[in-house]
Design an enzyme around this catalytic site. Structure first.
Site, PDB file in Angstrom:
ATOM      1  N   GLU A   3       0.819  -1.217   0.000  1.00 57.52           N
ATOM      2  CA  GLU A   3       0.000   0.000   0.000  1.00 57.52           C
ATOM      3  C   GLU A   3       0.856   1.271   0.000  1.00 57.52           C
ATOM      4  O   GLU A   3       0.606   2.219   0.738  1.00 57.52           O
ATOM      5  CB  GLU A   3      -0.969  -0.010   1.183  1.00 57.52           C
ATOM      6  CG  GLU A   3      -1.956  -1.158   1.129  1.00 57.52           C
ATOM      7  CD  GLU A   3      -2.955  -1.157   2.252  1.00 57.52           C
ATOM      8  OE1 GLU A   3      -4.091  -1.603   2.034  1.00 57.52           O
ATOM      9  OE2 GLU A   3      -2.600  -0.734   3.381  1.00 57.52           O
TER      10      GLU A   3
ATOM     11  N   ASP B 192      -8.592  -8.917   4.196  1.00 60.18           N
ATOM     12  CA  ASP B 192      -8.341  -7.737   5.032  1.00 60.18           C
ATOM     13  C   ASP B 192      -9.403  -7.582   6.117  1.00 60.18           C
ATOM     14  O   ASP B 192     -10.242  -6.683   6.035  1.00 60.18           O
ATOM     15  CB  ASP B 192      -8.291  -6.478   4.161  1.00 60.18           C
ATOM     16  CG  ASP B 192      -7.785  -5.254   4.926  1.00 60.18           C
ATOM     17  OD1 ASP B 192      -7.305  -5.416   6.055  1.00 60.18           O
ATOM     18  OD2 ASP B 192      -7.873  -4.141   4.381  1.00 60.18           O
TER      19      ASP B 192
ATOM     20  N   GLU C 193     -12.690  -2.309  12.053  1.00 65.78           N
ATOM     21  CA  GLU C 193     -12.644  -1.470  10.854  1.00 65.78           C
ATOM     22  C   GLU C 193     -13.741  -1.831   9.864  1.00 65.78           C
ATOM     23  O   GLU C 193     -14.369  -0.951   9.262  1.00 65.78           O
ATOM     24  CB  GLU C 193     -11.267  -1.612  10.191  1.00 65.78           C
ATOM     25  CG  GLU C 193     -11.127  -0.912   8.863  1.00 65.78           C
ATOM     26  CD  GLU C 193      -9.785  -1.180   8.193  1.00 65.78           C
ATOM     27  OE1 GLU C 193      -9.625  -0.768   7.038  1.00 65.78           O
ATOM     28  OE2 GLU C 193      -8.908  -1.797   8.836  1.00 65.78           O
TER      29      GLU C 193
END
Length: 674
Positions: A293, A368, A396
């Site tokens: 990332e 993820d 998240e």
């Protein structure tokens, strides 16, 4: 009646009476700051310290700051008349403790090889005394040696030096503030409270900053701040760790490159490690996110992850430090490859090439932190390099701090398939911030607590723990029993009113109203809150777009990962699971759309078509949340006004959000299915 039986009966009768009377008593206001450590100050217990002369080195009354904390906690909060803390070098040096009930003195003997074991034992006594039904660790009247399963039990903080927290939903950082490395008195107090909470559940390490790390964390002013934090954490048995930016020496202008095979770069890291350990002799080591990332890494110089990790490991090894190298790597080097396969492709060729103080840290699933994923095949494919699992506490992708989602069932789902014996340690991405209740949602505290309990012993059957072979309480680490313990310590009235059931059901409800049957990653961009199954931005990498993951069309929905017709991801699993997942008839329905593109008319085990089953699951998820919110309304007499109101506000939002997920997703997928 014998004294010990009378004492236990009195505890049970007292607990029942307290619940019966609770509705008639005024409730004290609560803000949640005390977490599960809501002890009454008694100042009652006498605490003896027994340290053998050989350990004292000829000095009288030698203790340690850790023993002093144990004494203070017991003297202040214990209900027992007398407690003895005993250092016993014949016991294993594994942070464990033994606990013996001394009935004639209405007390205990806590024995351990070292002082941190005594502190863990002290918190265990306090928890058992608070809750006579506690399933914490072991029963109080046993001689069993109680030791943690994992040596490494860490929280990973994604805290930035400006005080913000990436994927944090409970306010600003408890460590960092506005790019100012100074640790204020207020911060010091909060960090000490944080350390106490972690010690009470056996967590022994903290990574203090974001994996997307600023190079400034390794400059002298910040290292002095890290030293100050480490000094606060140390008496509670917690080591400090840092996330590092791989290009730090170049970013700070000290080298012209960050190439791990460059002699100047290696020398810089060795010098930096020496500097850190002069300040913090027990510093734990580095956590590294590299070539992921946009973060720099050895791949920028056509070097391998092993080259980069080993360069850092050589710098840390003389000091006893470790490198935790994250396997969350995907992107440009794997153009066109299924994202969930990229970690194995990246790291399997390097297996066995890492130094022995390197540990590969891998997320529980291959994508993820989704509400449900199969486990990452890295745990099957990497066999000669130590692994540790990374779990996410901060929700998240599970409603953040706005949804009540108890995560222990998800984590135990992982441990049912991946043996804890294959792992060196466990890390949890923390959900902690400066909000008074620490976690944003009062019930999000339960995930912090449950993580500590499962890090201590991840086995649903405690007898499976080789360090705890004499455990007498069966299934003491079941997620429902951990929830019951947390409730009895935090909302002591609610377990009696069936709230454990709603906590235990909450994760499955989240899966149902977000992404049932193996759907995944159909969140709104960037903030990951709310549904966007039609999400596509041409300038984004395709693997960031929801349409990449569900592939809905008029023929069906789901990602074909079979060897026969798809990407071949099933082949990365062990043979038995590879065969199970490959066949649409045997693939577990909870992973069906993860591994298969399935016709809308496919007949499910329920007898419904796939499209009918999707509708049923989304409606069930909404119904489950509606029932939870309605039940909370009925519990108002049993909870203090502030916490009841704050939880109620969150539950009402969760109901609205669940309905939005259902309506948006069924509307979108219905455009293909109907």
């Amino acid at each position: 009646m014998k004294q010990k039986h009378w004492k236990r009966l009195s505890k049970r009768v007292g607990a029942v009476l307290s619940v019966c009377l609770f509705a008639f008593l005024p409730l004290k206001a609560e803000d949640g700051h005390r977490l599960w450590l809501r002890y009454d100050t008694l100042n009652h217990a006498k605490v003896n310290i027994v340290i053998p002369p050989a350990v004292r080195g000829g000095h009288e009354n030698v203790t340690t700051p850790t023993i002093d904390i144990a004494v203070r906690e017991l003297q202040t909060f214990a209900k027992s008349d007398e407690i003895t803390l005993k250092i016993d070098r014949s016991l294993p040096d594994d942070e464990g403790f033994t606990l013996t009930e001394v009935n004639e003195k209405n007390g205990y003997v806590i024995a351990a090889h070292n002082d941190i074991g005594l502190l863990y034992g002290a918190y265990h006594v306090l928890e058992n005394e608070r809750d006579s039904r506690s399933h914490c660790y072991t029963t109080p009247h046993t001689f069993a040696h109680n030791a943690p399963f994992f040596q490494l039990r860490l929280l990973n903080h994604w805290d930035n030096l400006d005080g913000s927290i990436e994927r944090g939903y409970a306010g600003e950082s408890i460590f960092w503030d506005n790019d100012n490395p100074q640790i204020s008195n207020l911060k010091s107090q909060i960090i000490q409270e944080y350390a106490r909470a972690n010690a009470s559940i056996g967590i022994n390490g903290s990574v203090l900053n974001n994996v997307n790390a600023s190079p400034k964390i390794l400059t002298a002013p910040y290292l002095l701040a890290v030293k100050e934090i480490a000094d606060i954490l140390r008496p509670y048995g917690i080591k400090a760790y840092l996330s590092i930016n791989f290009a730090t020496p170049m970013a700070l202008g000290d080298t012209e490159t960050a190439d791990p095979l460059n002699a100047d770069v290696a020398a810089w890291w060795q010098k930096k490690a020496d500097e850190i350990y002069r300040l913090i002799p027990d510093f734990g080591g580095f956590l590294v996110k590299a070539n992921s990332e946009g973060q720099p890494g050895p791949g920028d110089y056509h070097r391998s992850h092993a080259d980069g990790a080993n360069m850092l490991a050589r710098a840390l090894k003389p000091h006893g430090g470790i490198v935790m190298w994250r396997c969350f790597v995907y992107g440009a080097n794997h153009k066109g490859e299924d994202r969930v396969m990229q970690a194995v492709s990246e790291f399997k060729p390097l297996d066995g090439m890492f130094m022995d103080n390197v540990i590969l840290q891998t997320k529980n699933g291959p994508l993820d932190f989704q509400p449900r994923e199969p486990y990452s095949p890295v745990f099957d494919q990497i066999k000669r390099t130590p692994n540790m699992v990374e779990l996410q506490i901060t929700q998240e992708y599970l409603g953040q701090s706005r949804h009540l989602v108890y995560l222990a069932p998800m984590w135990q789902e992982f441990f049912r398939l991946v043996s804890p014996a294959r792992l060196r340690g466990i890390a949890g991405v923390a959900n902690i911030g400066l909000d008074r209740n620490w976690c944003g949602h009062h019930f999000s505290q339960a995930n912090w607590y449950a993580f500590g309990r499962l890090a201590w012993n991840p086995n649903a059957n405690p007898n499976a723990n080789p360090n705890n072979a004499q455990r007498s309480t069966l299934n003491a680490q079941r997620s429902d029993l951990i929830a019951a313990d947390w409730l009895n310590l935090t909302f002591p009235e609610l377990d009696y009113h069936g709230w454990t059931h709603y906590m235990e059901e909450s994760r499955e409800a989240c899966v149902n109203y977000m992404m049932p049957l193996g759907l995944h990653h159909i969140f709104k961009f960037d903030h990951h809150m709310g549904p966007e199954p039609d999400g596509f931005i041409a300038t984004y990498p395709l693997e960031w777009c929801p349409v990449y993951y569900h592939k809905a069309d008029k023929n069906g929905v789901g990602f074909d990962r079979t060897v026969a017709t798809g990407t071949g991801a099933t082949a990365q699993y062990c043979d038995s699971l590879a065969r199970l997942y490959e066949n649409i008839e045997t693939c577990p329905e909870e992973y069906l759309l993860w591994f298969h593109h399935v016709p809308w008319t496919y007949r499910m085990k329920s007898g419904r078509t796939l499209w009918e089953e999707l509708q049923a699951k989304y409606n069930l998820g909404v119904s489950q949340v509606e029932q939870m919110a309605a039940r909370w309304q009925q519990l108002k007499p049993y909870v203090d006004e502030q916490r009841w109101r704050e939880v109620d506000e969150r539950l009402q939002q969760q109901v609205r959000d669940a309905r939005e997920w259902r309506d948006v997703c069924l509307g979108y997928f219905g455009s293909f299915a109907n």
